[in-house]
Design a protein around this motif. Structure first.
Motif, mmCIF file in Angstrom:
data_model
loop_
_atom_site.group_PDB
_atom_site.id
_atom_site.type_symbol
_atom_site.label_atom_id
_atom_site.label_comp_id
_atom_site.label_asym_id
_atom_site.label_seq_id
_atom_site.Cartn_x
_atom_site.Cartn_y
_atom_site.Cartn_z
ATOM 1 N N VAL A 17 0.821 -1.217 0.000
ATOM 2 C CA VAL A 17 0.000 0.000 0.000
ATOM 3 C C VAL A 17 0.852 1.262 0.000
ATOM 4 N N GLU A 18 2.043 1.182 -0.515
ATOM 5 C CA GLU A 18 2.913 2.363 -0.618
ATOM 6 C C GLU A 18 3.579 2.378 -1.983
ATOM 7 N N VAL B 175 -1.181 3.903 -4.735
ATOM 8 C CA VAL B 175 -1.830 3.338 -3.559
ATOM 9 C C VAL B 175 -1.124 3.810 -2.300
ATOM 10 N N SER B 176 -1.918 3.967 -1.267
ATOM 11 C CA SER B 176 -1.370 4.359 0.032
ATOM 12 C C SER B 176 -2.221 3.729 1.120
ATOM 13 N N SER B 177 -1.665 3.639 2.291
ATOM 14 C CA SER B 177 -2.393 3.063 3.410
ATOM 15 C C SER B 177 -3.609 3.927 3.734
ATOM 16 N N PRO B 178 -4.748 3.308 4.027
ATOM 17 C CA PRO B 178 -5.920 4.098 4.396
ATOM 18 C C PRO B 178 -5.734 4.819 5.728
ATOM 19 N N ASN C 118 -6.746 2.913 -1.980
ATOM 20 C CA ASN C 118 -6.407 1.791 -1.116
ATOM 21 C C ASN C 118 -7.353 0.629 -1.399
#
Length: 140
Positions: free
Chosen positions: A16-17, A32-35, A43
């Motif tokens: 997630v990065e 994408v990234s952490s929620p 995410n």
């Protein structure tokens, strides 16, 4: 050889990065990234919600068309990331709300429940204890 109507190959190499993408020219690529972070990007929670609402509403619309109806429909999902009670691991709690314009609630619900049994994404989650589906009145 197995017959299929469509196939997508999707890649994620950074969790997630980073970036996730669909293989092929001019296909979807998303950051994408952490929620739980404030970094830009989408995410799994959002992507799952998009997949489920899009597929379920397309199935509802198909059933309406098969019945000669042109009513509008809407599907909304609230996807929550929750921690397991034992503190180890996570799960999604998903509340799905579907509505069909101009139909009595019981008739709309019959179509929604039928769509839930036919939608390919919903089939992946059938009998999941963390997903609820409710038919609600259509509001503009």
């Amino acid at each position: 050889m197995e017959n299929y109507l469509f196939e997508a190959t999707v890649h994620n190499e950074e969790g997630v990065e980073g970036t996730a993408y669909v293989e092929g020219e001019d296909k979807l690529s998303v950051t994408v990234s952490s929620p739980t972070s404030d970094k830009p990007g989408t995410n799994p929670e959002e992507l799952f919600g998009l997949a489920l609402t899009t597929c379920l509403n397309a199935t509802i619309r198909s059933l309406l068309k098969a019945r000669g109806l042109k009513n509008q429909s809407r599907v909304t999902a609230k996807v929550q990331l929750r921690r397991e009670e034992n503190g180890v691991g996570y799960y999604f709690k998903v509340s799905v709300f579907a509505s069909i314009e101009g139909l009595e609630l019981d008739r709309a619900d019959a179509i929604v429940q039928s769509a839930d049994k036919r939608c390919p994404v919903a089939k992946l989650t059938q009998n999941a204890s963390t997903i609820t589906l409710k038919t609600v009145p259509y509001n503009n």
